[in-house]
Design an enzyme around this catalytic site. Structure first.
Site, PDB file in Angstrom:
ATOM      1  N   LYS A  46       0.815  -1.192   0.000  1.00 58.21           N
ATOM      2  CA  LYS A  46       0.000   0.000   0.000  1.00 58.21           C
ATOM      3  C   LYS A  46       0.862   1.260   0.000  1.00 58.21           C
ATOM      4  CE  LYS A  46      -2.133  -2.583   3.512  1.00 58.21           C
ATOM      5  NZ  LYS A  46      -2.379  -2.784   4.905  1.00 58.21           N
ATOM      6  N   GLY A  47       2.133   1.105   0.336  1.00 55.36           N
ATOM      7  CA  GLY A  47       2.986   2.275   0.558  1.00 55.36           C
ATOM      8  C   GLY A  47       3.109   3.207  -0.632  1.00 55.36           C
ATOM      9  N   GLU A 101       7.535   2.076  -6.910  1.00 53.43           N
ATOM     10  CA  GLU A 101       7.845   1.681  -5.530  1.00 53.43           C
ATOM     11  C   GLU A 101       7.860   2.895  -4.608  1.00 53.43           C
ATOM     12  OE1 GLU A 101       8.094  -0.263  -3.200  1.00 53.43           O
ATOM     13  OE2 GLU A 101       9.547  -1.869  -3.412  1.00 53.43           O
ATOM     14  N   ASP A 105      15.019  -0.292   0.261  1.00 50.21           N
ATOM     15  CA  ASP A 105      15.936  -0.350   1.401  1.00 50.21           C
ATOM     16  C   ASP A 105      16.897  -1.513   1.164  1.00 50.21           C
ATOM     17  OD1 ASP A 105      17.189  -0.204   3.830  1.00 50.21           O
ATOM     18  OD2 ASP A 105      15.472  -0.841   5.015  1.00 50.21           O
ATOM     19  N   LYS A 133      17.262   4.178  -0.330  1.00 48.16           N
ATOM     20  CA  LYS A 133      18.187   4.123   0.814  1.00 48.16           C
ATOM     21  C   LYS A 133      19.326   3.199   0.413  1.00 48.16           C
ATOM     22  CE  LYS A 133      15.330   3.482   4.604  1.00 48.16           C
ATOM     23  NZ  LYS A 133      14.976   2.755   5.850  1.00 48.16           N
ATOM     24  N   PHE A 156      14.598   5.341   9.506  1.00 48.11           N
ATOM     25  CA  PHE A 156      13.246   4.830   9.264  1.00 48.11           C
ATOM     26  C   PHE A 156      12.315   6.022   9.061  1.00 48.11           C
ATOM     27  CE2 PHE A 156       9.072   3.135  10.335  1.00 48.11           C
ATOM     28  CZ  PHE A 156       9.060   2.021   9.524  1.00 48.11           C
ATOM     29  N   VAL A 157      11.782   6.142   7.860  1.00 44.86           N
ATOM     30  CA  VAL A 157      10.972   7.313   7.525  1.00 44.86           C
ATOM     31  C   VAL A 157       9.500   6.931   7.393  1.00 44.86           C
ATOM     32  CG1 VAL A 157      12.909   8.452   6.373  1.00 44.86           C
ATOM     33  CG2 VAL A 157      11.361   7.029   5.035  1.00 44.86           C
ATOM     34  N   ASP A 163       4.444   3.797   6.234  1.00 44.83           N
ATOM     35  CA  ASP A 163       3.790   3.622   7.533  1.00 44.83           C
ATOM     36  C   ASP A 163       4.747   3.202   8.637  1.00 44.83           C
ATOM     37  OD1 ASP A 163       4.255   0.935   6.472  1.00 44.83           O
ATOM     38  OD2 ASP A 163       3.008   0.250   8.139  1.00 44.83           O
ATOM     39  N   ARG A 169       0.567   6.884   7.120  1.00 42.51           N
ATOM     40  CA  ARG A 169       0.589   6.870   5.650  1.00 42.51           C
ATOM     41  C   ARG A 169      -0.009   8.153   5.094  1.00 42.51           C
ATOM     42  NH1 ARG A 169       1.915   1.675   3.864  1.00 42.51           N
ATOM     43  NH2 ARG A 169       1.116  -0.072   5.062  1.00 42.51           N
TER      44      ARG A 169
HETATM   45  P1  5GP Z   1      13.217  -3.593   1.077  1.00 44.73           P
HETATM   46  O1  5GP Z   1      12.673  -4.943   0.690  1.00 44.73           O
HETATM   47  O2  5GP Z   1      13.882  -2.850  -0.030  1.00 44.73           O
HETATM   48  O3  5GP Z   1      14.103  -3.691   2.296  1.00 44.73           O
HETATM   49  O4  5GP Z   1      12.030  -2.734   1.615  1.00 44.73           O
HETATM   50  C1  5GP Z   1      10.968  -2.391   0.861  1.00 44.73           C
HETATM   51  C2  5GP Z   1       9.761  -2.127   1.697  1.00 44.73           C
HETATM   52  O5  5GP Z   1      10.052  -1.994   3.082  1.00 44.73           O
HETATM   53  C3  5GP Z   1       9.157  -0.818   1.308  1.00 44.73           C
HETATM   54  O6  5GP Z   1       8.256  -0.996   0.249  1.00 44.73           O
HETATM   55  C4  5GP Z   1       8.519  -0.349   2.599  1.00 44.73           C
HETATM   56  O7  5GP Z   1       7.227  -0.881   2.715  1.00 44.73           O
HETATM   57  C5  5GP Z   1       9.403  -0.931   3.685  1.00 44.73           C
HETATM   58  N1  5GP Z   1      10.409   0.040   4.171  1.00 44.73           N
HETATM   59  C6  5GP Z   1      11.733   0.059   3.947  1.00 44.73           C
HETATM   60  N2  5GP Z   1      12.333   1.117   4.544  1.00 44.73           N
HETATM   61  C7  5GP Z   1      11.335   1.799   5.153  1.00 44.73           C
HETATM   62  C8  5GP Z   1      11.316   3.012   5.926  1.00 44.73           C
HETATM   63  O8  5GP Z   1      12.297   3.718   6.176  1.00 44.73           O
HETATM   64  N3  5GP Z   1      10.087   3.389   6.381  1.00 44.73           N
HETATM   65  C9  5GP Z   1       8.944   2.690   6.134  1.00 44.73           C
HETATM   66  N4  5GP Z   1       7.822   3.172   6.634  1.00 44.73           N
HETATM   67  N5  5GP Z   1       8.934   1.555   5.412  1.00 44.73           N
HETATM   68  C10 5GP Z   1      10.120   1.117   4.919  1.00 44.73           C
END
Ligand code: 5GP
Length: 186
Positions: A46-47, A101, A105, A133, A156-157, A163, A169
């Site tokens: 949903k992000g 996206e 991260d 990131k 962490f944002v 969220d 959100r």
């Molecule tokens: P990844 O698989 O690249 O580690 O993370 C992707 C998902 O993790 C993003 O779509 C998001 O939902 C969540 N995520 C990663 N970093 C953050 C952050 O700093 N804040 C929030 N709220 N969600 C994050």
């Protein structure tokens, strides 16, 4: 006056106006790059929803849209486990897929999605992410976006779709949560 949502924010990283401006720029760039080809936007709920809503209106050429659901995080920690919670409605065979996206991260979510989509014979696959990131990238997921809204440090944002435990959100800006909100009082 105390405010039950804004008071939880330690720092604003990007204001509503900065976000609006940057998303507009991305839309113009994408419309230019895809001229003559119709992008098929695939967004991850949903992000990415606020980003998608603003970005698609800034891409001033014909496009189509679909939604995929992925689950990977609980709280502020990656569980390392990625799962498909909702599949696409339509075939992407021969289409120019643009994955939308919210944030990259570790890159594990995106690499899972890209692997999944590439098996369906699209004409091309590109990625636009609102936030990146790069310092969080896992060795197993050396993926990068073709278009990036903002590159951010390892924090962490929340806000603009992102969220913490499903909250924040709806913040129109991007910020960092106060530590005591998620860690409890020290
Ligand atoms: P990844 O698989 O690249 O580690 O993370 C992707 C998902 O993790 C993003 O779509 C998001 O939902 C969540 N995520 C990663 N970093 C953050 C952050 O700093 N804040 C929030 N709220 N969600 C994050």
């Amino acid at each position: 006056m105390p405010h039950p949502m804004h008071d939880d924010i330690e720092q604003t990283l990007f204001t509503e106006e900065q976000v609006r401006q940057r998303v507009k720029e991305l839309g113009v760039e994408i419309a230019h790059d895809y001229e003559g080809r119709e992008p098929h936007l695939v967004t991850i709920v949903k992000g990415s929803m606020p980003f998608l809503a603003d970005l698609m209106r800034a891409i001033d050429i014909p496009l189509t849209l679909d939604v995929i659901g992925i689950s990977s995080y609980s709280g502020t920690q990656s569980s390392g486990e990625v799962r498909l919670t909702k599949d696409l409605d339509d075939s992407i065979e021969g289409r120019h897929v643009l994955v939308v996206e919210d944030i990259i991260d570790t890159g594990l979510t995106l690499s899972y999605v890209l692997r999944n989509l590439r098996q369906r014979a699209p004409a091309s696959v590109k990625v636009v992410t609102f936030l990146d990131k790069p310092s969080g990238r896992a060795d197993a997921a050396l993926v990068n976006a073709d278009y990036v809204g903002f590159t951010i440090p390892d924090a962490f944002v929340i806000g603009y779709g992102l969220d913490w435990n499903q909250r924040y959100r709806n913040l129109p800006y991007v910020g960092i949560l106060k530590r005591d909100v998620y860690a409890g009082p020290l």
